[in-house]
Design a protein around this motif. Sequence first.
Motif, PDB file in Angstrom:
ATOM      1  N   VAL A 155       0.851  -1.187   0.000  1.00 52.15           N
ATOM      2  CA  VAL A 155       0.000   0.000   0.000  1.00 52.15           C
ATOM      3  C   VAL A 155       0.889   1.240   0.000  1.00 52.15           C
ATOM      4  CG1 VAL A 155      -1.875  -1.179   1.207  1.00 52.15           C
ATOM      5  CG2 VAL A 155      -0.152   0.054   2.527  1.00 52.15           C
ATOM      6  N   GLY A 156       0.266   2.407  -0.016  1.00 51.45           N
ATOM      7  CA  GLY A 156       1.016   3.667   0.024  1.00 51.45           C
ATOM      8  C   GLY A 156       0.500   4.557   1.134  1.00 51.45           C
ATOM      9  N   THR A 157       0.209   5.786   0.804  1.00 48.25           N
ATOM     10  CA  THR A 157      -0.329   6.729   1.760  1.00 48.25           C
ATOM     11  C   THR A 157      -1.620   7.296   1.185  1.00 48.25           C
ATOM     12  OG1 THR A 157       0.183   8.730   3.061  1.00 48.25           O
ATOM     13  CG2 THR A 157       1.045   8.658   0.834  1.00 48.25           C
ATOM     14  N   PRO A 158      -2.622   7.616   1.986  1.00 49.22           N
ATOM     15  CA  PRO A 158      -2.592   7.813   3.431  1.00 49.22           C
ATOM     16  C   PRO A 158      -2.669   6.514   4.222  1.00 49.22           C
ATOM     17  CG  PRO A 158      -4.800   8.161   2.619  1.00 49.22           C
ATOM     18  CD  PRO A 158      -3.945   7.949   1.401  1.00 49.22           C
ATOM     19  N   VAL A 159      -2.145   6.581   5.440  1.00 48.93           N
ATOM     20  CA  VAL A 159      -2.276   5.489   6.403  1.00 48.93           C
ATOM     21  C   VAL A 159      -2.769   6.098   7.709  1.00 48.93           C
ATOM     22  CG1 VAL A 159      -1.055   3.747   7.744  1.00 48.93           C
ATOM     23  CG2 VAL A 159      -0.468   4.087   5.338  1.00 48.93           C
ATOM     24  N   VAL A 160      -3.770   5.470   8.305  1.00 54.89           N
ATOM     25  CA  VAL A 160      -4.317   5.949   9.578  1.00 54.89           C
ATOM     26  C   VAL A 160      -4.400   4.791  10.567  1.00 54.89           C
ATOM     27  CG1 VAL A 160      -5.675   7.818   8.548  1.00 54.89           C
ATOM     28  CG2 VAL A 160      -6.710   5.565   8.867  1.00 54.89           C
ATOM     29  N   ARG A 161      -4.374   5.125  11.844  1.00 56.43           N
ATOM     30  CA  ARG A 161      -4.658   4.127  12.880  1.00 56.43           C
ATOM     31  C   ARG A 161      -6.003   4.480  13.492  1.00 56.43           C
ATOM     32  NH1 ARG A 161      -0.309   4.182  16.402  1.00 56.43           N
ATOM     33  NH2 ARG A 161       0.686   2.379  15.427  1.00 56.43           N
ATOM     34  N   VAL A 166      -4.130  -0.270  12.089  1.00 51.55           N
ATOM     35  CA  VAL A 166      -3.503   0.570  11.074  1.00 51.55           C
ATOM     36  C   VAL A 166      -4.048   0.168   9.712  1.00 51.55           C
ATOM     37  CG1 VAL A 166      -1.339   1.305  10.008  1.00 51.55           C
ATOM     38  CG2 VAL A 166      -1.424   0.831  12.456  1.00 51.55           C
ATOM     39  N   LEU A 167      -4.571   1.153   8.979  1.00 50.51           N
ATOM     40  CA  LEU A 167      -5.205   0.906   7.690  1.00 50.51           C
ATOM     41  C   LEU A 167      -4.670   1.852   6.623  1.00 50.51           C
ATOM     42  CD1 LEU A 167      -8.952   0.740   8.817  1.00 50.51           C
ATOM     43  CD2 LEU A 167      -7.511  -1.218   8.221  1.00 50.51           C
ATOM     44  N   PHE A 168      -4.587   1.366   5.402  1.00 51.48           N
ATOM     45  CA  PHE A 168      -4.356   2.223   4.245  1.00 51.48           C
ATOM     46  C   PHE A 168      -5.688   2.843   3.849  1.00 51.48           C
ATOM     47  CE2 PHE A 168      -4.567   2.246  -0.523  1.00 51.48           C
ATOM     48  CZ  PHE A 168      -3.841   3.415  -0.704  1.00 51.48           C
ATOM     49  N   GLY A 169      -5.688   4.173   3.675  1.00 51.88           N
ATOM     50  CA  GLY A 169      -6.901   4.848   3.266  1.00 51.88           C
ATOM     51  C   GLY A 169      -7.495   5.665   4.409  1.00 51.88           C
ATOM     52  N   PRO A 170      -8.718   6.163   4.228  1.00 49.63           N
ATOM     53  CA  PRO A 170      -9.540   5.994   3.038  1.00 49.63           C
ATOM     54  C   PRO A 170      -9.019   6.843   1.871  1.00 49.63           C
ATOM     55  CG  PRO A 170     -10.607   7.520   4.531  1.00 49.63           C
ATOM     56  CD  PRO A 170      -9.397   7.005   5.246  1.00 49.63           C
ATOM     57  N   VAL A 171      -9.053   6.266   0.692  1.00 50.01           N
ATOM     58  CA  VAL A 171      -8.662   6.991  -0.517  1.00 50.01           C
ATOM     59  C   VAL A 171      -9.919   7.635  -1.092  1.00 50.01           C
ATOM     60  CG1 VAL A 171      -7.649   6.817  -2.811  1.00 50.01           C
ATOM     61  CG2 VAL A 171      -6.770   5.394  -0.944  1.00 50.01           C
ATOM     62  N   LEU A 172      -9.903   8.943  -1.182  1.00 48.51           N
ATOM     63  CA  LEU A 172     -11.094   9.712  -1.539  1.00 48.51           C
ATOM     64  C   LEU A 172     -10.830  10.599  -2.747  1.00 48.51           C
ATOM     65  CD1 LEU A 172     -11.827  10.897   2.100  1.00 48.51           C
ATOM     66  CD2 LEU A 172     -13.075   9.093   0.887  1.00 48.51           C
ATOM     67  N   PHE A 197     -10.555  -7.973   9.879  1.00 45.51           N
ATOM     68  CA  PHE A 197     -10.806  -7.187   8.668  1.00 45.51           C
ATOM     69  C   PHE A 197      -9.503  -6.820   7.977  1.00 45.51           C
ATOM     70  CE2 PHE A 197     -10.870  -3.071   6.595  1.00 45.51           C
ATOM     71  CZ  PHE A 197     -11.804  -3.304   5.601  1.00 45.51           C
ATOM     72  N   PHE A 198      -9.462  -6.928   6.646  1.00 43.85           N
ATOM     73  CA  PHE A 198      -8.278  -6.560   5.886  1.00 43.85           C
ATOM     74  C   PHE A 198      -8.522  -5.472   4.853  1.00 43.85           C
ATOM     75  CE2 PHE A 198      -6.893 -10.903   7.153  1.00 43.85           C
ATOM     76  CZ  PHE A 198      -5.736 -10.529   7.820  1.00 43.85           C
ATOM     77  N   GLU A 199      -9.519  -5.623   3.979  1.00 41.71           N
ATOM     78  CA  GLU A 199      -9.494  -4.763   2.799  1.00 41.71           C
ATOM     79  C   GLU A 199     -10.874  -4.528   2.206  1.00 41.71           C
ATOM     80  OE1 GLU A 199      -7.011  -4.633  -1.461  1.00 41.71           O
ATOM     81  OE2 GLU A 199      -7.041  -6.432  -0.231  1.00 41.71           O
ATOM     82  N   LEU A 200     -11.076  -3.284   1.745  1.00 38.15           N
ATOM     83  CA  LEU A 200     -12.158  -2.909   0.842  1.00 38.15           C
ATOM     84  C   LEU A 200     -11.509  -2.074  -0.253  1.00 38.15           C
ATOM     85  CD1 LEU A 200     -14.999  -1.688   3.245  1.00 38.15           C
ATOM     86  CD2 LEU A 200     -15.147  -3.649   1.698  1.00 38.15           C
ATOM     87  N   LYS A 201     -11.831  -2.319  -1.494  1.00 41.32           N
ATOM     88  CA  LYS A 201     -11.156  -1.549  -2.537  1.00 41.32           C
ATOM     89  C   LYS A 201     -11.929  -1.606  -3.840  1.00 41.32           C
ATOM     90  CE  LYS A 201      -6.669  -0.706  -4.634  1.00 41.32           C
ATOM     91  NZ  LYS A 201      -5.219  -0.964  -4.603  1.00 41.32           N
ATOM     92  N   ARG A 202     -11.807  -0.525  -4.618  1.00 45.38           N
ATOM     93  CA  ARG A 202     -12.244  -0.543  -6.005  1.00 45.38           C
ATOM     94  C   ARG A 202     -11.266   0.294  -6.820  1.00 45.38           C
ATOM     95  NH1 ARG A 202     -17.054   3.437  -7.628  1.00 45.38           N
ATOM     96  NH2 ARG A 202     -16.505   5.296  -6.432  1.00 45.38           N
ATOM     97  N   THR A 203     -11.248   0.090  -8.136  1.00 47.67           N
ATOM     98  CA  THR A 203     -10.300   0.776  -9.003  1.00 47.67           C
ATOM     99  C   THR A 203     -10.620   2.265  -9.075  1.00 47.67           C
ATOM    100  OG1 THR A 203     -10.003  -1.220 -10.314  1.00 47.67           O
ATOM    101  CG2 THR A 203      -9.334   0.865 -11.327  1.00 47.67           C
TER     102      THR A 203
END
Length: 211
Positions: A155-161, A166-172, A197-203
Motif C-alpha cells: 500500500v502507500g499513503t494515506p495510512v491511519v490508525r 492501522v489501515l491504508f486509506g480511506p482513498v477519496l 478485517f483486511f481490505e475494501l477496494k475498487r479501481t
Amino acid sequence: MQHDEEQSRVEVPFWFDPLCPWAWVTSRWLLEVEKVRPVRADWRIMSLAYLNLVQREGNGLSDDYRALMESAWGPVRVCAAAAEHAGPQVLGPLYTAIGTRLHNRRRRDDPTVIPEALAETNLPAALAEAATSTDFDPLIIASHHEAFDEVGLDVGTPVVRIAGTVLFGPVLRKAPRGEAAGKLWDGLALVAATDGFFELKRTRDSKPIFE
C-alpha cells in the motif's frame, strides 16, 4: 468545559507524504471529522521515496516516476527537520501550508513552495536546507516504520490508525464535509474494530479534487 472536551478527544495517527495528492484529500477529510467527532489528527510522516526506492527497491518504476520519487525526499525531509526544531505539533500547520501550494494551487515544480510554507508557519528559513540533506532520514524512516511494519508494503499513503488498527486509506476523490465526513469516520471506526478485517477496494477512475 471546552478544555475537558479537548482532553477527551481520541488521537488519530495519520501518516502522510506531502507529495501525495490522495493523502492530501484524506487529510482534509480528517480535519472535517475533527469538527463533528471527538477526534484529533496526530500528524506523522512517511516517505514515498523510502517506500518505493528502498523498501520496494525501485521495482517496476518508470523513469519518470523514479525521478518523482527522488524529488519526494525534499518536502518530507523539511517536515522532519521542522518537527525536530519545533516539535511534532508543527507538522499539521506545515503540511497544510505545503499541501495547499503543491495541490490546490498546483505549484509542484515551484522551488518557492517550501520557503513560503516555512515562513507561513513561522519556522526558520534555514530549515529548507534539509531538503537536500540526509541528516533527518533516520527520523523519517523511524516514523515510516511505525505505520508500514503493521500495514504492509503493498500500500502507500494515506495510512491511519483507527480503533487500534492501522489501515491504508480511506482513498477519496473529494473530501466529505460536515456530517458526511463524520459518517464516513463512523463507518471506518466500525470496520477497523472488526477482528480480522483486511481490505475494501475498487479501481480509481478519476483524479482527486482539491478544494
